[in-house]
Design a protein around this motif. Structure first.
Motif, PDB file in Angstrom:
ATOM      1  N   ASP A  13     -13.135  -7.367  16.039  1.00 13.83           N
ATOM      2  CA  ASP A  13     -12.635  -7.816  14.736  1.00 13.83           C
ATOM      3  C   ASP A  13     -11.939  -9.159  14.956  1.00 13.83           C
ATOM      4  O   ASP A  13     -10.853  -9.224  15.524  1.00 13.83           O
ATOM      5  CB  ASP A  13     -11.650  -6.754  14.214  1.00 13.83           C
ATOM      6  CG  ASP A  13     -11.059  -7.124  12.868  1.00 13.83           C
ATOM      7  OD1 ASP A  13     -11.304  -8.232  12.380  1.00 13.83           O
ATOM      8  OD2 ASP A  13     -10.328  -6.270  12.312  1.00 13.83           O
TER       9      ASP A  13
ATOM     10  N   SER B 298     -14.688 -13.016   8.520  1.00 19.36           N
ATOM     11  CA  SER B 298     -14.440 -12.879   7.095  1.00 19.36           C
ATOM     12  C   SER B 298     -13.953 -14.195   6.498  1.00 19.36           C
ATOM     13  O   SER B 298     -13.305 -14.994   7.195  1.00 19.36           O
ATOM     14  CB  SER B 298     -13.356 -11.808   6.950  1.00 19.36           C
ATOM     15  OG  SER B 298     -12.874 -11.745   5.649  1.00 19.36           O
TER      16      SER B 298
ATOM     17  N   SER C 108     -11.843 -13.997   4.080  1.00 16.88           N
ATOM     18  CA  SER C 108     -10.566 -13.618   3.460  1.00 16.88           C
ATOM     19  C   SER C 108      -9.396 -14.414   4.027  1.00 16.88           C
ATOM     20  O   SER C 108      -8.586 -14.959   3.270  1.00 16.88           O
ATOM     21  CB  SER C 108     -10.296 -12.129   3.665  1.00 16.88           C
ATOM     22  OG  SER C 108     -11.320 -11.364   3.089  1.00 16.88           O
TER      23      SER C 108
HETATM   24  C1  LIG Z   1      -7.281  -6.861  11.353  1.00 17.58           C
HETATM   25  C2  LIG Z   1      -7.979  -6.869  10.052  1.00 17.58           C
HETATM   26  N1  LIG Z   1      -9.287  -6.607  10.032  1.00 17.58           N
HETATM   27  C3  LIG Z   1      -9.980  -6.586   8.882  1.00 17.58           C
HETATM   28  C4  LIG Z   1      -9.349  -6.826   7.678  1.00 17.58           C
HETATM   29  C5  LIG Z   1     -10.163  -6.735   6.417  1.00 17.58           C
HETATM   30  O1  LIG Z   1     -10.299  -7.931   5.798  1.00 17.58           O
HETATM   31  P1  LIG Z   1     -11.465  -8.229   4.762  1.00 17.58           P
HETATM   32  O2  LIG Z   1     -12.105  -6.935   4.405  1.00 17.58           O
HETATM   33  O3  LIG Z   1     -10.796  -8.873   3.614  1.00 17.58           O
HETATM   34  O4  LIG Z   1     -12.413  -9.126   5.498  1.00 17.58           O
HETATM   35  C6  LIG Z   1      -7.985  -7.102   7.635  1.00 17.58           C
HETATM   36  C7  LIG Z   1      -7.299  -7.315   6.355  1.00 17.58           C
HETATM   37  O5  LIG Z   1      -6.116  -7.333   6.215  1.00 17.58           O
HETATM   38  C8  LIG Z   1      -7.281  -7.132   8.861  1.00 17.58           C
HETATM   39  O6  LIG Z   1      -5.969  -7.404   8.907  1.00 17.58           O
END
Ligand SMILES: Cc1ncc(COP(=O)(O)O)c(C=O)c1O
Length: 392
Positions: A205, A239, A241
């Motif tokens: 991740d 991502s 995000s």
């Molecule tokens: C460590 C981590 N992985 C994954 C995500 C998921 O993010 P998204 O689904 O918005 O890409 C987050 C979101 O806070 C995160 O902190």
């Protein structure tokens, strides 16, 4: 209605838990929300323009695995960022990484390993989707402490050989949420070598990979390429995000071996929700642009400088190299979050809500997580309240 047994012991999700702790009390001052890791820096203007220019695509079913234009933009970004050229059959577009992290286990975890229920390794504390993914796949999560003593990453030498033999997948987060620790090239080499030796997959991740201070984090894909390791071992999640301040766009991807990606694609053809066409169009442009990423990164760098100044000399303060969180030691995270809220209106997350284990065995109990997402003046007030009120 009863939950199926495998989910019966799931704790309430992080945010309902936080609301239950805080919301029956009035905030003691103007609210500063530093609890949720929801980026608030600007996203590029062309996002809205592109979505409205292609609004007619809302009238069609979108391509399931990603449009050729989006897959090519993602492949281009991977090549520029990590120096690795990937064919498009090694990519799958996701609605943000959360659902992809969950469905990776469902798609790729075998039902048994060596005739036994498989293990899924998870750093502790951890992002909650990892555990639910492991449970959904019928695997047993095994939590690896990632504490101050271990440099906030799991101690790989401490993992029992029998555990490794039974492991089907290892979720690994770098830069880590919540601690901001970054795995070095050598650390990644050991992770990938263990995966090879003990025949498991790594789910990397890397959604915070673009938010760093002085050194750009190494990506698992580049280390795997250097080692010439089996592409089917590694699945990397990214991502828009956090990178592009677009948590509401729900746009990300997974890159991995062609065989595993085909399995994820197949599962999602049955059960997944593809990204809406206009979102795919906008996402392609966002992956192509680095200007906004650099501007946002510099803003986080300045926020870290502010935090370093405010917490200068505070015992136990660790200034993280990446991400946008502070992971601050306190006596008890729930008590600290509650008193901070009641006395000042500053909202933070008790560390225990991000970790597994009861009481003393939960490595998050003595921490709070602070998301440095607010505008600078608001953040400064929040951090000063923290500094003055919490005895660290
Ligand atoms: C460590 C981590 N992985 C994954 C995500 C998921 O993010 P998204 O689904 O918005 O890409 C987050 C979101 O806070 C995160 O902190």
């Amino acid at each position: 209605m009863e939950l199926p047994e495998r989910f019966a012991n799931l704790p309430d999700y992080t945010w309902p838990r936080l609301r239950a702790l805080l919301d029956s009390h009035l905030p003691g001052g103007e609210v500063v929300n530093l609890a949720i890791g929801e980026p608030r820096h600007a996203f590029p203007e062309f996002v809205s323009e592109t979505i409205s220019a292609h609004a007619e695509d809302f009238g069609r079913y979108p391509p399931n695995h990603g449009s050729p234009e989006l897959l090519s933009a993602i492949a281009g970004w991977i090549e520029r960022r990590f120096g690795v050229a990937l064919d498009e059959n090694r990519l799958m577009v996701l609605n943000g990484t959360r659902e992809g992290l969950f469905s990776a286990s469902v798609a790729l975890c075998p039902e048994a390993k060596g005739g036994r229920r498989p293990f899924v390794l998870i750093p502790n504390p951890f992002y909650q989707a990892y555990m639910t993914g492991a449970l959904a796949a019928g695997a047993d999560p095994v939590f690896l402490p990632a504490t101050r003593e271990t440099g906030f990453l799991p101690d790989l030498d401490a993992i029992d050989r029998d555990v490794l033999e039974r492991t089907a997948a290892f979720y690994f987060c770098s830069p880590a949420n919540p601690q901001g620790a970054v795995a070095s090239r050598d650390y990644w080499k050991v992770v990938l070598a263990l995966a090879e030796r003990h025949d498991f997959r790594v789910f990397a991740d890397e959604c915070y990979s673009e938010i760093w201070r002085s050194e750009r984090p190494v990506g698992a894909l580049e280390v795997a390429a250097e080692m010439d390791s089996d592409p089917e071992r590694l699945f990397v999640f990214h991502s828009l995000s956090k990178r592009s301040n677009l948590p509401g766009l729900r746009s990300g991807f997974v890159a991995g071996g062609a065989k595993g990606i085909a399995e994820i694609r197949q599962l999602r053809s049955y059960a997944g929700a593809p990204l809406p066409g206009p979102v795919q169009r906008a996402s392609a442009r966002v992956w192509d642009d680095e200007k906004h990423v650099e501007a946002s990164r510099q803003r986080y760098v300045r926020k870290y400088e502010m935090a370093d100044r405010i917490f200068d000399g505070v015992d136990g303060y660790v200034s993280p190299p990446a991400g946008f969180f502070l992971w601050l030691p306190v006596q008890d995270g729930e008590d600290a979050a509650l008193s901070l809220w009641r006395e000042s209106g500053v909202r933070v997350l008790p560390g225990a809500y991000l970790a597994s284990g009861r009481n003393g065995a939960n490595p998050g109990v003595g921490y709070i997580r602070v998301a440095m997402v607010a505008d600078e003046p608001e953040l400064e007030r929040g951090l000063e309240e923290l500094r003055n009120r919490l005895c660290m």
